[in-house]
Enzyme design. Structure first.
Site, short mmCIF file in Angstrom:
data_model
loop_
_atom_site.label_atom_id
_atom_site.label_comp_id
_atom_site.label_asym_id
_atom_site.label_seq_id
_atom_site.Cartn_x
_atom_site.Cartn_y
_atom_site.Cartn_z
N CYS A 263 -19.86 2.54 -22.09
CA CYS A 263 -18.70 1.67 -22.18
C CYS A 263 -18.84 0.48 -21.23
CB CYS A 263 -17.43 2.46 -21.83
SG CYS A 263 -15.92 1.48 -21.98
N ARG B 46 1.89 16.25 -21.36
CA ARG B 46 0.66 17.02 -21.43
C ARG B 46 -0.04 17.10 -20.09
NH1 ARG B 46 -2.50 14.20 -25.07
NH2 ARG B 46 -1.38 15.27 -26.72
#
Length: 358
Positions: free
Chosen positions: A62, A269
């Protein structure tokens, strides 16, 4: 400054002030957890936890410089760049997940943003996974409006794009992408009619005020994210944040609790960092309003508790996996998620996709 915070069940607000969130953080721990649990029970069964798995479909290389991420090509972290997986490989993993009782399948790619030529390939994966009766989620980087629409038309249910941290701390962590870029992608996702999955990372050296700023930014979005992943920094050697002072565990629980109060109808989460958490810390997080986890031995490029440990923890706490309904993109037929909604660790790819979890 004295700020009154109502103990009544929170409404869905989009005008939170930083001082209000700091007042919540400052509450005595039992009071804070009580308020968070009250908000949780108003919208969810507190004994149910959403269980998903995450497959990397493209790993490493990336060009971004996110200071926490081992997949940034500029850092020497031992993560090798890999090409986009073939749709057949992804569908084979999804079929394994389905056979193991999965209900939600998330796909991630370590891109700054996908190229237009990549979208049909990912759309093919989404359609195939959807045809299996699985709920779908993807995290691919920044999207244009046309790309978001194409993913929606392929049947994508959720798109993950995190804010990462507060606007006033963001420049200390990332320099290759602006905060507004993230907000723009979220707007494209909402405009396309997909659900948003958006959260951040704590423990990167930010102050409590900045942790409150992250939650303020999330809660004041035009629509609360449907899913809010709260990641606890996983320090990886070779990244700039390796060696950062670890966040106090009770401060992490406070962050979960405040997230639950200000976004009461969202899934909250526990994402990256769960492997290093004790069972007791995870139990406190569930008590504070967390109701979603990733399941499996790998979570992106970091470890995750193994499935047996998670199953044992659920049994000890009397928790059960949440059932979901999956809408078929073609006929809008809704199907109950089969089985437990959990996925065996073998479906995860050996070199997953991004530094912190979706």
């Amino acid at each position: 400054m004295s700020v009154h915070i109502s103990s009544d069940t929170p409404l869905l607000r989009h005008d939170w002030q930083r001082e209000e969130l700091l007042a919540l953080f400052d509450l005595p721990f039992p009071d804070l957890l009580h308020r968070a649990a009250t908000a949780h029970r108003a919208h969810f069964d507190p004994a149910e936890v959403q269980v998903s798995t995450l497959l990397s479909v493209k790993t490493g290389g990336c060009p971004e410089d996110c200071a926490y991420c081992p997949q940034a090509q500029r850092y020497d972290t031992g993560v090798a760049a890999q090409k986009l997986m073939d749709a057949e490989q992804v569908l084979a993993k999804a079929a394994q997940a389905k056979a193991a009782g999965a209900s939600r399948f998330c796909m991630g790619a370590a891109w700054r943003s996908p190229k237009d030529r990549d979208i049909p390939k990912v759309a093919e994966m989404i359609r195939g996974v959807k045809a299996l009766g699985l709920e779908t989620c993807a995290t691919l980087g920044m999207l244009s409006g046309a790309q978001a629409q194409a993913l929606k038309e392929a049947g994508l249910d959720y798109y993950n794009h995190n804010l990462d941290t507060a606007p006033d701390f963001y420049g200390d962590i990332i320099h290759t992408r602006q905060y507004q870029d993230r907000l723009d992608t979220l707007a494209h996702v909402r405009d396309a009619g997909m659900k948003t999955c958006c959260g951040g990372i704590v423990g990167m050296g930010e102050s409590r005020d900045q942790r409150a700023g992250l939650l303020q930014a999330l809660a004041n979005l035009p629509a609360h994210p449907d899913s809010v992943p709260i990641n606890r920094l996983v320090q990886v050697a070779g990244t700039p944040l390796h060696g950062t002072t670890e966040l106090d565990p009770f401060e992490f629980v406070r962050t979960i609790a405040v997230a639950r109060i200000v976004m009461p109808a969202s899934m909250v989460r526990l994402s990256a960092g769960r492997e290093a958490m004790s069972d007791e810390l995870q139990a406190l997080c569930f008590l504070a309003g967390a109701n979603s986890i990733f399941y499996g031995e790998k979570l992106l490029t970091t470890g995750n508790p193994d499935t047996e440990r998670d199953q044992a923890l659920f049994a000890r706490l009397g928790l059960r996996p949440m059932q979901v309904q999956v809408e078929n993109v073609h006929d809008h037929h809704r199907m109950e998620g089969a089985g437990s909604g959990t996925v065996h660790a073998d479906i995860t790819h050996p070199a997953p996709c991004c530094g912190q979890a979706a």
